[in-house]
Motif scaffolding. Structure first.
Motif, PDB file in Angstrom:
ATOM      1  N   CYS A 351       0.854  -1.195   0.000  1.00 42.10           N
ATOM      2  CA  CYS A 351       0.000   0.000   0.000  1.00 42.10           C
ATOM      3  C   CYS A 351       0.887   1.243   0.000  1.00 42.10           C
ATOM      4  O   CYS A 351       1.870   1.304   0.744  1.00 42.10           O
ATOM      5  N   LEU A 352       0.571   2.202  -0.846  1.00 38.86           N
ATOM      6  CA  LEU A 352       1.231   3.511  -0.850  1.00 38.86           C
ATOM      7  C   LEU A 352       0.320   4.503  -0.142  1.00 38.86           C
ATOM      8  O   LEU A 352      -0.847   4.639  -0.495  1.00 38.86           O
ATOM      9  N   ALA A 353       0.868   5.165   0.880  1.00 40.85           N
ATOM     10  CA  ALA A 353       0.100   6.156   1.637  1.00 40.85           C
ATOM     11  C   ALA A 353       0.727   7.529   1.446  1.00 40.85           C
ATOM     12  O   ALA A 353       1.934   7.697   1.620  1.00 40.85           O
ATOM     13  N   LEU A 354      -0.082   8.508   1.065  1.00 42.37           N
ATOM     14  CA  LEU A 354       0.350   9.905   0.953  1.00 42.37           C
ATOM     15  C   LEU A 354      -0.267  10.704   2.094  1.00 42.37           C
ATOM     16  O   LEU A 354      -1.465  10.576   2.367  1.00 42.37           O
ATOM     17  N   PHE A 355       0.549  11.527   2.753  1.00 42.36           N
ATOM     18  CA  PHE A 355       0.098  12.364   3.858  1.00 42.36           C
ATOM     19  C   PHE A 355       0.270  13.825   3.453  1.00 42.36           C
ATOM     20  O   PHE A 355       1.315  14.207   2.928  1.00 42.36           O
ATOM     21  N   ASP A 356      -0.738  14.648   3.719  1.00 42.91           N
ATOM     22  CA  ASP A 356      -0.687  16.063   3.370  1.00 42.91           C
ATOM     23  C   ASP A 356      -1.255  16.865   4.535  1.00 42.91           C
ATOM     24  O   ASP A 356      -2.288  16.505   5.112  1.00 42.91           O
ATOM     25  N   ILE A 357      -0.556  17.944   4.905  1.00 45.16           N
ATOM     26  CA  ILE A 357      -0.980  18.776   6.032  1.00 45.16           C
ATOM     27  C   ILE A 357      -2.015  19.782   5.536  1.00 45.16           C
ATOM     28  O   ILE A 357      -1.754  20.541   4.599  1.00 45.16           O
ATOM     29  N   ASN A 358      -3.158  19.797   6.167  1.00 46.06           N
ATOM     30  CA  ASN A 358      -4.223  20.713   5.775  1.00 46.06           C
ATOM     31  C   ASN A 358      -3.841  22.151   6.112  1.00 46.06           C
ATOM     32  O   ASN A 358      -3.374  22.436   7.217  1.00 46.06           O
ATOM     33  N   HIS A 359      -4.056  23.034   5.162  1.00 44.84           N
ATOM     34  CA  HIS A 359      -3.848  24.485   5.350  1.00 44.84           C
ATOM     35  C   HIS A 359      -2.424  24.801   5.792  1.00 44.84           C
ATOM     36  O   HIS A 359      -2.199  25.734   6.575  1.00 44.84           O
ATOM     37  N   PHE A 360      -1.448  24.056   5.309  1.00 45.77           N
ATOM     38  CA  PHE A 360      -0.083  24.297   5.767  1.00 45.77           C
ATOM     39  C   PHE A 360       0.424  25.659   5.308  1.00 45.77           C
ATOM     40  O   PHE A 360       1.157  26.331   6.027  1.00 45.77           O
ATOM     41  N   LYS A 361       0.048  26.069   4.096  1.00 47.57           N
ATOM     42  CA  LYS A 361       0.480  27.392   3.625  1.00 47.57           C
ATOM     43  C   LYS A 361      -0.057  28.494   4.536  1.00 47.57           C
ATOM     44  O   LYS A 361       0.630  29.471   4.823  1.00 47.57           O
ATOM     45  N   ALA A 362      -1.287  28.320   5.010  1.00 46.09           N
ATOM     46  CA  ALA A 362      -1.858  29.312   5.913  1.00 46.09           C
ATOM     47  C   ALA A 362      -1.076  29.352   7.226  1.00 46.09           C
ATOM     48  O   ALA A 362      -0.882  30.421   7.818  1.00 46.09           O
ATOM     49  N   ILE A 363      -0.622  28.187   7.693  1.00 50.17           N
ATOM     50  CA  ILE A 363       0.190  28.145   8.915  1.00 50.17           C
ATOM     51  C   ILE A 363       1.487  28.905   8.691  1.00 50.17           C
ATOM     52  O   ILE A 363       1.907  29.706   9.545  1.00 50.17           O
ATOM     53  N   ASN A 364       2.136  28.670   7.554  1.00 49.50           N
ATOM     54  CA  ASN A 364       3.382  29.383   7.248  1.00 49.50           C
ATOM     55  C   ASN A 364       3.149  30.884   7.176  1.00 49.50           C
ATOM     56  O   ASN A 364       3.920  31.681   7.714  1.00 49.50           O
ATOM     57  N   ASP A 365       2.064  31.282   6.484  1.00 44.51           N
ATOM     58  CA  ASP A 365       1.787  32.707   6.315  1.00 44.51           C
ATOM     59  C   ASP A 365       1.411  33.375   7.630  1.00 44.51           C
ATOM     60  O   ASP A 365       1.758  34.534   7.869  1.00 44.51           O
TER      61      ASP A 365
END
Length: 739
Positions: A351-365
């Protein structure tokens, strides 16, 4: 008379003479051996230098060949072969900017399957056609500076040749970079330009002249040995015959040990050699040689250990992300190849699992990149802590991570993903100043036959699942199904994703189209609705492709802000003249964003001269109604009118109408089409009357003929919008009179 026997002095003199003669003979032999050893050192160094040079040339050639093959596999090269219309622009701005080719690349070119270059360029240093003998590595000289010309085919997955690439790369910088010369003085390398150029690569070595590195150890050793033998010869000349065999033994054994140790060092260059000179010598001079050799031996081993450590560090740097400690994309692709080698002939579920952080750009900004980096570290550590033993976490870039779950069923993969999500939700991010909860979305895909699912296919499926997981009202974990593929068909092409992301984040290629909204009584344009498009080269990306990608990456506020800035520029340039107006669509995440007031406060000077409307879409659920209502009231006080868009097509039409400050209600086309059914027409009339009685103005969408416009006007609709009055266009259209 008896012959007189020689005296003891005579015997002593004879003994001394014989001893000196033997000592002289021994000294001559020893000096010859030392000179022979010096010649052996010189011969060995020359031989090793030739081997070293040959290896360096081959290593440089293999590195350039690998770079050229990697260049041939570059996706943009295939795109140019398939569509060479912009080859000249691409060659100027992109061809040599890829990290695949080194900085000292002079030129690169792409040829079609017939061997003809995709576009003739005046600045190109490469031939217009691929020669018949294109498999020969050729050196082209600029003065005494050679450059390596290589051709390699570009193939598809089936091995068919799509075209060719050629690279012209300076050879000496690569030779110096990969050579690692130990015998040759690199600064002394000189290449004599051949009379007939270009030449094949295998002739290069015969043109190279160089000097050997000086070996102070060998020179000092030979000098010390010579000096030692001279001193010992004088000493041995003074000793008696009884001491002579002892002295011979005393000298012979240490010299043999030193010689054997030197042989070991010579036979194993660059490697750690066991210390065979651990026992001290009884003679001071030889002990000094032993200590010098031992000191050199220790330094040599220290250098070897240091090189080993550096090699391990370089390997780790090449395969790990320095910020999070997770493996990087290079390691991800290498690990996939290892999995193929191991499980190619078996049906092992992976199984290939992809993880993505929600609203990460907003956190950076909002909190800065330092806080964003800390969030990445914590999430990487948290996910790795949940994964099973020997399962690796890879950072593919930005806020996207991945892992391969070996011998893992879909049910087990979902369970692991749930634990990763729960562990992330329980992590403490407030210590970094992040007040909002940080969540992740996870896309999963499964296979048990690796040869049927190449890495690109698995990544695509996992990305589709990730898109599904990020959709509003969806679970944050999704396992790929064929139904997802149908619903996202065409949304994940690489150029579309890149164009949309760049337009959203930088405003590049963003285009605003305007569609008139007219007064149904007079037929005059009342204001215009601003609609987004993205111009990517000759292709116009439509909203049906833009919004799914934006929603998948949770970039709605970023897109809204870029659109707002573009509309404001149109107001400043008088593209939207006074007396008309503009309607701006806002997504639910933007409506509840704390910065929405700041984004729109620059419009305040245009409130009196223009009709400014904010359309809040009703097709997505607004979860923070209190905050949305508060922000809309503040914007209404500034001078904006509030419209509820797509009424009747979403989640909570009447709830929004009753809760939020709404001036205008836009009926979705699905409600307008109720006019075509006599029974359902009553519902439309009833809804319109009820909303008008509540004090709202009505706008009907999707009007395509005059009869529909007339019937809607009779029902009570104030305004209309549709192809009857004008299609969305980059310039403001004057609608046709409806009569």
């Amino acid at each position: 008379m008896a012959k007189k026997a020689p005296s003891i002095k005579a015997y002593l003199a004879l003994f001394i003479f014989a001893a000196l003669a033997m000592l002289g003979l021994l000294s001559i032999i020893t000096l010859q051996q030392i000179d022979h050893l010096r010649q052996e050192f010189q011969t060995t160094s020359l031989t090793q230098a030739d081997v070293e040079l040959s290896r360096a040339i081959n290593a440089a050639y293999r590195e350039i060949l690998d770079r050229t093959k990697a260049y041939a596999r570059w996706q943009e090269v295939r795109q140019q072969i398939q569509n060479p219309n912009f080859y000249a622009y691409w060659h100027k701005h992109r061809a040599l900017s890829s990290e695949v080719l080194p900085d000292y690349t002079q030129d690169a070119a792409i040829y079609n399957a017939k061997g003809k270059v995709l576009g003739k360029l005046d600045t190109s240093l490469l031939p217009a056609r691929v020669p018949e003998k294109s498999d020969t590595a050729t050196l082209i000289f600029d003065g005494n500076k050679p450059s390596l010309l290589l051709y390699t085919p570009v193939t598809n997955k089936e091995g068919s040749t799509l075209g060719y690439v050629a690279t012209l790369i300076r050879f000496l910088p690569e030779l110096f970079r990969t050579g690692g010369f130990s015998q040759i003085d690199a600064e002394s390398i000189h290449i004599e330009r051949p009379a007939a150029a270009p030449i094949p690569l295998h002739e290069l070595q015969g043109l190279i002249e160089f000097d050997l590195r000086t070996d102070p150890f060998s020179d000092a050793l030979l000098k010390i040995m010579t000096s030692a033998f001279v001193h010992f010869g004088l000493l041995m000349g003074l000793v008696t015959l009884l001491f002579y065999p002892f002295v011979i033994w005393l000298l012979s054994q240490p010299i043999q040990r030193v010689s054997r140790h030197i042989d070991l060092l010579r036979e194993n260059p660059g490697e750690s050699v066991p210390n065979s000179l651990s026992k001290p010598f009884q003679i001071a001079e030889l002990e000094k040689i032993r200590q010098s050799l031992n000191a050199y031996h220790m330094r040599l081993n220290d250098v070897n250990r240091s090189l080993d450590q550096k090699n391990r560090e370089l390997w780790k740097m090449a395969h790990h992300d320095p910020l999070t400690g997770a493996h990087n994309r290079r390691a991800f692709e290498k690990y996939w190849q290892e999995l193929n080698d191991i499980f190619a002939d078996s049906r092992t579920p992976i199984c290939l699992a992809l993880f993505d952080i929600n609203h990460f750009k907003a956190i950076n900004d909002s909190y800065g990149h330092q806080a964003g980096d800390q969030v990445l570290k914590v999430i990487a550590k948290t996910i790795q802590g949940v994964l099973r033993k020997n399962e690796r976490l890879f950072r593919l870039g930005g806020d996207e991570f991945a892992t391969f779950l070996i011998n893992c069923t879909p049910q087990t993969a979902l369970s692991i993903a749930e634990r990763c999500e729960q562990a992330t939700a329980q992590s403490n991010f407030q210590k970094f100043g992040v007040r909002e909860p940080v969540r992740i979305s996870i896309g999963l895909t499964h296979t048990d036959r690796l040869e049927n699912d190449p890495l690109q296919s698995l990544q695509w499926k996992a990305d589709v699942a990730m898109y599904s997981a990020k959709r509003p009202s969806s679970s944050s974990i999704a396992l790929f199904t064929p139904a997802m593929e149908k619903s996202t068909q065409g949304l994940f092409s690489s150029w579309t994703r890149l164009a949309v992301y760049e337009a959203v984040t930088s405003g590049k290629d963003l285009r605003i189209y305007y569609q008139p909204i007219v007064d149904l009584e007079s037929g005059q344009t009342h204001y215009y609705e601003a609609l987004v498009r993205i111009q990517h080269g000759d292709e116009l990306i439509m909203p049906s492709h833009i919004f799914p990608l934006v929603e998948a990456r949770r970039l709605e506020p970023d897109l809204d802000r870029s659109i707002i800035e573009a509309i404001f520029r149109d107001l400043e340039s008088n593209r939207i003249p006074p007396g008309s107006g503009v309607s701006i669509n806002l997504s639910p995440p933007s409506v509840v964003d704390e910065g929405i007031i700041d984004w729109l406060e620059d419009f305040q000077p245009y409130v009196r001269s223009h009709k400014l409307v904010l359309e809040v879409t009703e097709t997505a659920l607004i979860t923070q109604l209190h905050l949305a209502t508060k922000n809309l009231k503040r914007l209404r006080n500034i001078g904006f009118e509030i419209a509820l868009d797509d009424f009747g097509s979403g989640y909570s039409s009447f709830k929004y109408l009753a809760t939020m400050p709404v001036d205008i209600v836009k009926f979705d086309i699905t409600l307008v089409q109720l006019l075509n059914d006599k029974e359902q027409q009553r519902i439309l009339i009833y809804l319109a009357k009820m909303i008008i009685d509540a004090g709202h103005r009505l706008v009907a969408e999707g009007i395509e003929d005059k009869l529909t416009a007339k019937r809607l006007r009779r029902i009570g609709f104030k305004y209309g919008q549709g192809y009857l009055f004008g299609k969305p266009a980059p310039e403001l259209n004057k609608p046709a009179k409806t009569g």
